[in-house]
Design a protein around this motif. Sequence first.
Motif, PDB file in Angstrom:
ATOM      1  N   VAL A  13       0.830  -1.203   0.000  1.00 34.72           N
ATOM      2  CA  VAL A  13       0.000   0.000   0.000  1.00 34.72           C
ATOM      3  C   VAL A  13       0.872   1.263   0.000  1.00 34.72           C
ATOM      4  O   VAL A  13       0.604   2.211  -0.735  1.00 34.72           O
ATOM      5  CB  VAL A  13      -0.967   0.003   1.203  1.00 34.72           C
ATOM      6  CG1 VAL A  13      -1.822   1.259   1.214  1.00 34.72           C
ATOM      7  CG2 VAL A  13      -1.873  -1.208   1.160  1.00 34.72           C
ATOM      8  N   LYS A  68      -8.594   6.224  -2.135  1.00 31.78           N
ATOM      9  CA  LYS A  68      -8.884   4.914  -1.546  1.00 31.78           C
ATOM     10  C   LYS A  68      -7.645   4.338  -0.878  1.00 31.78           C
ATOM     11  O   LYS A  68      -7.732   3.729   0.185  1.00 31.78           O
ATOM     12  CB  LYS A  68      -9.374   3.946  -2.630  1.00 31.78           C
ATOM     13  CG  LYS A  68     -10.769   4.255  -3.113  1.00 31.78           C
ATOM     14  CD  LYS A  68     -11.190   3.192  -4.099  1.00 31.78           C
ATOM     15  CE  LYS A  68     -12.560   3.509  -4.687  1.00 31.78           C
ATOM     16  NZ  LYS A  68     -12.817   2.678  -5.870  1.00 31.78           N
ATOM     17  N   ILE A  69      -6.492   4.529  -1.518  1.00 32.21           N
ATOM     18  CA  ILE A  69      -5.241   4.013  -0.965  1.00 32.21           C
ATOM     19  C   ILE A  69      -4.914   4.740   0.346  1.00 32.21           C
ATOM     20  O   ILE A  69      -4.487   4.133   1.332  1.00 32.21           O
ATOM     21  CB  ILE A  69      -4.083   4.182  -1.981  1.00 32.21           C
ATOM     22  CG1 ILE A  69      -4.343   3.357  -3.250  1.00 32.21           C
ATOM     23  CG2 ILE A  69      -2.735   3.829  -1.371  1.00 32.21           C
ATOM     24  CD1 ILE A  69      -4.292   1.858  -3.071  1.00 32.21           C
ATOM     25  N   THR A  72      -7.014   3.371   2.917  1.00 32.28           N
ATOM     26  CA  THR A  72      -6.508   2.051   3.289  1.00 32.28           C
ATOM     27  C   THR A  72      -5.338   2.171   4.261  1.00 32.28           C
ATOM     28  O   THR A  72      -5.254   1.433   5.243  1.00 32.28           O
ATOM     29  CB  THR A  72      -6.066   1.272   2.037  1.00 32.28           C
ATOM     30  OG1 THR A  72      -7.158   1.259   1.107  1.00 32.28           O
ATOM     31  CG2 THR A  72      -5.687  -0.156   2.366  1.00 32.28           C
ATOM     32  N   LYS A  75      -6.488   2.783   7.632  1.00 32.16           N
ATOM     33  CA  LYS A  75      -7.334   1.732   8.163  1.00 32.16           C
ATOM     34  C   LYS A  75      -6.606   0.424   8.402  1.00 32.16           C
ATOM     35  O   LYS A  75      -7.093  -0.446   9.116  1.00 32.16           O
ATOM     36  CB  LYS A  75      -8.446   1.487   7.118  1.00 32.16           C
ATOM     37  CG  LYS A  75      -9.809   1.255   7.698  1.00 32.16           C
ATOM     38  CD  LYS A  75     -10.807   1.020   6.579  1.00 32.16           C
ATOM     39  CE  LYS A  75     -10.848  -0.450   6.242  1.00 32.16           C
ATOM     40  NZ  LYS A  75     -12.131  -0.923   5.734  1.00 32.16           N
ATOM     41  N   ILE A  76      -5.439   0.288   7.773  1.00 33.13           N
ATOM     42  CA  ILE A  76      -4.794  -1.030   7.705  1.00 33.13           C
ATOM     43  C   ILE A  76      -4.438  -1.587   9.098  1.00 33.13           C
ATOM     44  O   ILE A  76      -4.393  -2.799   9.283  1.00 33.13           O
ATOM     45  CB  ILE A  76      -3.569  -0.969   6.755  1.00 33.13           C
ATOM     46  CG1 ILE A  76      -3.193  -2.367   6.268  1.00 33.13           C
ATOM     47  CG2 ILE A  76      -2.378  -0.236   7.380  1.00 33.13           C
ATOM     48  CD1 ILE A  76      -2.369  -2.396   5.003  1.00 33.13           C
ATOM     49  N   TYR A  81      -9.700  -4.361   9.162  1.00 30.02           N
ATOM     50  CA  TYR A  81      -9.168  -4.242   7.803  1.00 30.02           C
ATOM     51  C   TYR A  81      -9.102  -5.625   7.177  1.00 30.02           C
ATOM     52  O   TYR A  81      -8.677  -6.585   7.813  1.00 30.02           O
ATOM     53  CB  TYR A  81      -7.772  -3.607   7.777  1.00 30.02           C
ATOM     54  CG  TYR A  81      -7.156  -3.707   6.384  1.00 30.02           C
ATOM     55  CD1 TYR A  81      -7.603  -2.866   5.369  1.00 30.02           C
ATOM     56  CD2 TYR A  81      -6.195  -4.664   6.078  1.00 30.02           C
ATOM     57  CE1 TYR A  81      -7.100  -2.985   4.089  1.00 30.02           C
ATOM     58  CE2 TYR A  81      -5.689  -4.795   4.797  1.00 30.02           C
ATOM     59  CZ  TYR A  81      -6.146  -3.945   3.801  1.00 30.02           C
ATOM     60  OH  TYR A  81      -5.662  -4.081   2.529  1.00 30.02           O
ATOM     61  N   LEU A  96      -6.318  -8.931  -1.759  1.00 37.25           N
ATOM     62  CA  LEU A  96      -5.823  -7.720  -1.100  1.00 37.25           C
ATOM     63  C   LEU A  96      -4.449  -7.305  -1.645  1.00 37.25           C
ATOM     64  O   LEU A  96      -4.130  -6.123  -1.700  1.00 37.25           O
ATOM     65  CB  LEU A  96      -5.757  -7.915   0.412  1.00 37.25           C
ATOM     66  CG  LEU A  96      -7.114  -7.983   1.122  1.00 37.25           C
ATOM     67  CD1 LEU A  96      -6.918  -8.339   2.580  1.00 37.25           C
ATOM     68  CD2 LEU A  96      -7.888  -6.681   0.991  1.00 37.25           C
ATOM     69  N   PRO A 100      -5.390  -3.734  -2.590  1.00 35.61           N
ATOM     70  CA  PRO A 100      -5.453  -3.593  -1.123  1.00 35.61           C
ATOM     71  C   PRO A 100      -6.557  -2.650  -0.669  1.00 35.61           C
ATOM     72  O   PRO A 100      -6.925  -2.646   0.512  1.00 35.61           O
ATOM     73  CB  PRO A 100      -4.068  -3.050  -0.756  1.00 35.61           C
ATOM     74  CG  PRO A 100      -3.460  -2.568  -2.010  1.00 35.61           C
ATOM     75  CD  PRO A 100      -4.124  -3.289  -3.142  1.00 35.61           C
ATOM     76  N   GLU A 101      -7.091  -1.849  -1.597  1.00 31.89           N
ATOM     77  CA  GLU A 101      -8.165  -0.926  -1.217  1.00 31.89           C
ATOM     78  C   GLU A 101      -9.535  -1.599  -1.220  1.00 31.89           C
ATOM     79  O   GLU A 101     -10.543  -0.940  -0.948  1.00 31.89           O
ATOM     80  CB  GLU A 101      -8.160   0.294  -2.141  1.00 31.89           C
ATOM     81  CG  GLU A 101      -8.637   0.061  -3.568  1.00 31.89           C
ATOM     82  CD  GLU A 101      -7.521  -0.368  -4.529  1.00 31.89           C
ATOM     83  OE1 GLU A 101      -6.613  -1.119  -4.113  1.00 31.89           O
ATOM     84  OE2 GLU A 101      -7.584   0.038  -5.699  1.00 31.89           O
ATOM     85  N   THR A 103     -12.827  -3.273  -0.178  1.00 30.40           N
ATOM     86  CA  THR A 103     -13.554  -3.292   1.084  1.00 30.40           C
ATOM     87  C   THR A 103     -14.638  -4.359   1.046  1.00 30.40           C
ATOM     88  O   THR A 103     -15.324  -4.571   2.040  1.00 30.40           O
ATOM     89  CB  THR A 103     -14.201  -1.925   1.396  1.00 30.40           C
ATOM     90  OG1 THR A 103     -14.979  -1.522   0.267  1.00 30.40           O
ATOM     91  CG2 THR A 103     -13.147  -0.870   1.681  1.00 30.40           C
TER      92      THR A 103
END
Length: 115
Positions: A13, A68-69, A72, A75-76, A81, A96, A100-101, A103
């Motif tokens: 990410v 979005k990244i 992420t 949130k990771i 997550y 992912l 990875p973004e 959801t």
Amino acid sequence: MTSVQKDTLKTIVTQLYKDITEEIKELEEKTQPIAPDCSLGRLTRLDAMQEKSINESILAKARIRLKKIQFTLDKIDHEDYGLCTICEEEIPYERLCVMPESTICVTCANERDKS
Ligand SMILES: [Zn+2]
């Protein structure tokens, strides 16, 4: 998800974030207004305008993905997550790694696309 997997994802990410930021910078340069008195011929100018509009749409998509990244990255570290926001199942690690973004899981994504 194991902590090793999570660390790998973090690296992915972070790298994506850098890459997309770079890409946006380049695209911003490519989408500068074209000077009307530039020495280009008429056809070349049309080409340049067409290319510019293509780059503008790529730029718009890149900006959305960057957001979005960024989200992420924030949130990771949270424990939710990697869980699908619809069915709350774990999103497969392979998915992912590529996106990875994500959801939602593939099943829910397919369901959503159908409706
Ligand atoms: Zn799901």
